[in-house]
Design an enzyme around this catalytic site. Sequence first.
Site, PDB file in Angstrom:
ATOM      1  N   HIS A  48       0.832  -1.206   0.000  1.00 52.28           N
ATOM      2  CA  HIS A  48       0.000   0.000   0.000  1.00 52.28           C
ATOM      3  C   HIS A  48       0.863   1.251   0.000  1.00 52.28           C
ATOM      4  O   HIS A  48       2.052   1.201   0.328  1.00 52.28           O
ATOM      5  CB  HIS A  48      -0.946   0.030   1.209  1.00 52.28           C
ATOM      6  CG  HIS A  48      -0.282  -0.112   2.548  1.00 52.28           C
ATOM      7  ND1 HIS A  48       0.400   0.915   3.157  1.00 52.28           N
ATOM      8  CD2 HIS A  48      -0.184  -1.167   3.388  1.00 52.28           C
ATOM      9  CE1 HIS A  48       0.868   0.494   4.319  1.00 52.28           C
ATOM     10  NE2 HIS A  48       0.549  -0.776   4.481  1.00 52.28           N
TER      11      HIS A  48
HETATM   12  P1  TYD Z   1      -2.319  -3.814   6.944  1.00 56.33           P
HETATM   13  O1  TYD Z   1      -2.403  -2.386   6.512  1.00 56.33           O
HETATM   14  O2  TYD Z   1      -2.613  -4.852   5.898  1.00 56.33           O
HETATM   15  O3  TYD Z   1      -0.890  -4.101   7.580  1.00 56.33           O
HETATM   16  P2  TYD Z   1       0.560  -4.098   6.874  1.00 56.33           P
HETATM   17  O4  TYD Z   1       0.659  -2.839   6.081  1.00 56.33           O
HETATM   18  O5  TYD Z   1       1.529  -4.138   7.983  1.00 56.33           O
HETATM   19  O6  TYD Z   1       0.651  -5.322   6.041  1.00 56.33           O
HETATM   20  O7  TYD Z   1      -3.276  -4.007   8.198  1.00 56.33           O
HETATM   21  C1  TYD Z   1      -3.762  -5.271   8.585  1.00 56.33           C
HETATM   22  C2  TYD Z   1      -5.136  -5.094   9.177  1.00 56.33           C
HETATM   23  O8  TYD Z   1      -5.072  -4.352  10.390  1.00 56.33           O
HETATM   24  C3  TYD Z   1      -6.079  -4.343   8.248  1.00 56.33           C
HETATM   25  O9  TYD Z   1      -7.361  -4.975   8.342  1.00 56.33           O
HETATM   26  C4  TYD Z   1      -6.164  -2.963   8.833  1.00 56.33           C
HETATM   27  C5  TYD Z   1      -5.915  -3.212  10.305  1.00 56.33           C
HETATM   28  N1  TYD Z   1      -5.238  -2.102  11.008  1.00 56.33           N
HETATM   29  C6  TYD Z   1      -5.894  -1.430  12.026  1.00 56.33           C
HETATM   30  O10 TYD Z   1      -7.064  -1.716  12.345  1.00 56.33           O
HETATM   31  N2  TYD Z   1      -5.252  -0.426  12.681  1.00 56.33           N
HETATM   32  C7  TYD Z   1      -3.989  -0.070  12.368  1.00 56.33           C
HETATM   33  O11 TYD Z   1      -3.412   0.867  12.998  1.00 56.33           O
HETATM   34  C8  TYD Z   1      -3.316  -0.762  11.297  1.00 56.33           C
HETATM   35  C9  TYD Z   1      -1.916  -0.392  10.896  1.00 56.33           C
HETATM   36  C10 TYD Z   1      -3.980  -1.782  10.646  1.00 56.33           C
END
Ligand code: TYD
Length: 131
Positions: A48
Amino acid sequence: MKAKLINITKIEDSRGNLAVIEKDSIPFKIKRVYYLYDVPSNAYRGGHANKKQESLLIALSGSFEVVMDDGTERIRIMLNKPNVGLYIPTGIWREMENFSSGSVCLVLASTNYDEQEYIRDYNLFKLSKQP
Ligand code: TYD
């Protein structure tokens, strides 16, 4: 590429190391802290870009690789030192992979979590970079 590595102050003595991040050590105010742990070695995280969130990634333990893409340039960096942070400004596509066993990725973020400011589609990210 506007992302950069930031050295974190380390205080070292015979009892071990202490690393400290203060208000002026990083380019943004910290609103949120989260961390990744128990990440399987074959996992792919990130994938992302963020419109508003700036972040600092630190390998508190172990190592992992971060691929960053600003729409023009794509670079890969390994993080494996608890006293080095990777600053990622807005508008950079990031992917994280090759987590070592027991690794912990600490993320300091400039915003509260808001899914609306995520770009999770690489093609949309590329489109956002077009003039
Ligand atoms: P994601 O953005 O996929 O994590 P990464 O970039 O580390 O791979 O996030 C995983 C899940 O957690 C997604 O459903 C969003 C949720 N999330 C939260 O609820 N709060 C947060 O602060 C973060 C970073 C993610």
